[in-house]
Scaffold this active site. Structure first.
Site, PDB file in Angstrom:
ATOM      1  N   LYS A  61      -2.808   6.539   1.116  1.00 41.17           N
ATOM      2  CA  LYS A  61      -2.596   7.027   2.478  1.00 41.17           C
ATOM      3  C   LYS A  61      -1.604   8.185   2.468  1.00 41.17           C
ATOM      4  O   LYS A  61      -0.420   8.010   2.743  1.00 41.17           O
ATOM      5  CB  LYS A  61      -2.092   5.862   3.343  1.00 41.17           C
ATOM      6  CG  LYS A  61      -2.457   5.986   4.817  1.00 41.17           C
ATOM      7  CD  LYS A  61      -2.188   4.686   5.544  1.00 41.17           C
ATOM      8  CE  LYS A  61      -2.440   4.800   7.018  1.00 41.17           C
ATOM      9  NZ  LYS A  61      -3.877   4.746   7.375  1.00 41.17           N
TER      10      LYS A  61
ATOM     11  N   ARG B 104       0.839  -1.200   0.000  1.00 42.61           N
ATOM     12  CA  ARG B 104       0.000   0.000   0.000  1.00 42.61           C
ATOM     13  C   ARG B 104       0.877   1.255   0.000  1.00 42.61           C
ATOM     14  O   ARG B 104       0.542   2.256  -0.633  1.00 42.61           O
ATOM     15  CB  ARG B 104      -0.953  -0.020   1.195  1.00 42.61           C
ATOM     16  CG  ARG B 104      -2.041   1.033   1.096  1.00 42.61           C
ATOM     17  CD  ARG B 104      -3.094   0.860   2.151  1.00 42.61           C
ATOM     18  NE  ARG B 104      -2.559   1.049   3.492  1.00 42.61           N
ATOM     19  CZ  ARG B 104      -3.226   0.787   4.614  1.00 42.61           C
ATOM     20  NH1 ARG B 104      -4.463   0.314   4.545  1.00 42.61           N
ATOM     21  NH2 ARG B 104      -2.673   0.990   5.791  1.00 42.61           N
TER      22      ARG B 104
ATOM     23  N   GLU C 233     -15.673   7.394   4.654  1.00 48.12           N
ATOM     24  CA  GLU C 233     -14.752   7.000   5.723  1.00 48.12           C
ATOM     25  C   GLU C 233     -15.279   7.386   7.104  1.00 48.12           C
ATOM     26  O   GLU C 233     -15.958   8.403   7.255  1.00 48.12           O
ATOM     27  CB  GLU C 233     -13.401   7.698   5.555  1.00 48.12           C
ATOM     28  CG  GLU C 233     -12.525   7.133   4.473  1.00 48.12           C
ATOM     29  CD  GLU C 233     -11.767   5.884   4.888  1.00 48.12           C
ATOM     30  OE1 GLU C 233     -12.037   5.303   5.953  1.00 48.12           O
ATOM     31  OE2 GLU C 233     -10.888   5.487   4.107  1.00 48.12           O
TER      32      GLU C 233
HETATM   33  C1  LIG Z   1      -4.946   3.965   7.625  1.00 41.46           C
HETATM   34  C2  LIG Z   1      -6.371   4.274   7.362  1.00 41.46           C
HETATM   35  C3  LIG Z   1      -7.393   3.334   7.575  1.00 41.46           C
HETATM   36  C4  LIG Z   1      -7.152   1.986   8.217  1.00 41.46           C
HETATM   37  O1  LIG Z   1      -6.361   1.130   7.458  1.00 41.46           O
HETATM   38  P1  LIG Z   1      -5.681  -0.115   8.164  1.00 41.46           P
HETATM   39  O2  LIG Z   1      -4.891  -0.744   7.081  1.00 41.46           O
HETATM   40  O3  LIG Z   1      -6.747  -0.991   8.664  1.00 41.46           O
HETATM   41  O4  LIG Z   1      -4.849   0.426   9.261  1.00 41.46           O
HETATM   42  C5  LIG Z   1      -8.681   3.684   7.227  1.00 41.46           C
HETATM   43  N1  LIG Z   1      -8.968   4.884   6.717  1.00 41.46           N
HETATM   44  C6  LIG Z   1      -8.017   5.817   6.511  1.00 41.46           C
HETATM   45  C7  LIG Z   1      -8.416   7.129   5.960  1.00 41.46           C
HETATM   46  C8  LIG Z   1      -6.691   5.550   6.812  1.00 41.46           C
HETATM   47  O5  LIG Z   1      -5.757   6.484   6.621  1.00 41.46           O
END
Ligand SMILES: *Cc1c(COP(=O)(O)O)cnc(C)c1O
Length: 339
Positions: free
Chosen positions: A183, A80, A219
């Site tokens: 991210k 990712r 989200e």
């Molecule tokens: C990091 C994140 C998540 C959660 O992802 P995980 O891989 O489960 O830690 C969900 N939403 C957003 C906006 C994020 O930045």
């Protein structure tokens, strides 16, 4: 050595002994460097400072009752990170570099890994930033990849106790064809104002609505949203949602429990049909939601009438934690054991 109150840790920064860094220069990644400094020295025109070339990850390492250290699904995070870097034109840290840096930083800070059973973990924060100078809007030619770590407690101070969340319609975290699926720090910058307002208004976090049609759940702040309806696990599908590794794991566990799993658009009105709802992510783990208030319409959705998390959320939470901490068979090979 200082005494750490492992059971009372917040989710926050914690100074540890070392962090690791690696630089991308002249078209290639260099050697991993270990440092005790909490600072980075970068060029005043670095693209991370001006044009948002920054991507990060969040992952956890756990100490089991057997004394062993386990990192949960690291390769998913590493891939990712590469995808996030691609999305904003940064050099991608190779998977092997990510893995080696991760193992080194965990071993170097071993004394900061919380003991089992207290709801704490060692949080890993990998990040990649554009360090090369540009004044015109262009990607940098130099990058830094680093990982720092620190022991953390639960993201919401409620822990596994249900939280209140607020639906916001007057702010978007990301644009329909924007960067919501990767991210990057920019998405978080855009979320700070509504998140801060929600906290002042008494909520733990916000529930964003899709930016295009303003109809669907997006989200849950820094986490994904899920709902339970009968024997079905439902979670929104959208280009603007970050593909959570926790959510992916919960979908697998739900399927293993014999549940139906649906990943699709979730209209806001469907909130009235769920028996349980929650937020999930590495930091949030599984955070049950007891109340959702639509800030604009005043509509209220209530869950957990007895004040406790529902049975499905509880089972998902317990199973996930048990796998992560080595209390239950890791049948999918999600954990990397670090000896
Ligand atoms: C990091 C994140 C998540 C959660 O992802 P995980 O891989 O489960 O830690 C969900 N939403 C957003 C906006 C994020 O930045």
């Amino acid at each position: 050595m200082e005494q750490i109150d492992w059971g009372g840790l917040p989710f926050g920064y914690f100074k540890t002994d070392y962090n690791v860094r690696c630089y991308f220069r002249n078209g290639k990644w260099g050697e991993i460097e270990v440092t005790s400094s909490e600072y980075v020295q970068i060029h005043i025109a670095a693209t991370c400072l001006h044009y948002g070339q920054e991507a990060f990850e969040g992952m956890k390492a756990f100490r089991g009752r057997d004394g062993r250290i386990r990192v949960f699904r690291w390769e998913e995070n590493a891939k990712r990170m590469q995808n996030s870097c691609r999305g904003i034109m940064m050099a991608e840290p190779p998977l092997e570099l990510f893995k080696e840096a991760m193992i080194r930083v965990i071993k170097l800070n071993e004394k900061h890994i919380p003991p089992p059973g207290l709801g704490a973990a060692l949080y890993l924060r990998p990040l990649t930033i554009g360090t090369g100078p540009q004044v015109g809007v262009k990607p940098a030619v130099e990058y830094m990849f680093m990982i720092f770590v620190g022991p953390v407690g639960p993201y919401f101070r409620e822990g596994f106790n249900p939280v209140d969340v607020q639906i916001v319609r007057d702010y978007d975290r990301t644009a329909p064809h924007g960067t919501g699926h990767i991210k990057v720090g920019g998405n978080y910058a855009a979320s700070l104002r509504p998140a801060d307002r929600a906290k002042r208004e008494g909520f733990s976090t916000v529930l964003f609505i899709d930016a295009k049609e303003n109809k669907y759940i997006d989200e849950a702040g820094p986490a994904n949203f899920f709902g339970i309806k009968g024997n079905t696990y439902v979670t929104p599908d959208s280009h603007t949602i970050l593909p959570s590794i926790t959510n992916k794991s919960l979908r697998q566990l739900a399927a293993d429990f014999g549940m139906r799993v649906e990943q699709r658009q979730v209209p806001i009105g469907e909130l009235a049909e769920f028996e349980e709802v929650g937020a999930c992510g590495t930091a949030a783990v599984v955070s049950p939601i007891k109340r959702i208030v639509d800030r604009e319409t005043g509509q209220v959705y209530e869950y957990c009438k007895d004040g406790k998390a529902g049975p499905v959320s509880t089972k998902l939470y317990k199973t996930l934690k048990a796998i992560q901490e080595g209390e239950m068979e890791d049948s999918y090979g999600w954990n990397l054991i670090i000896d």
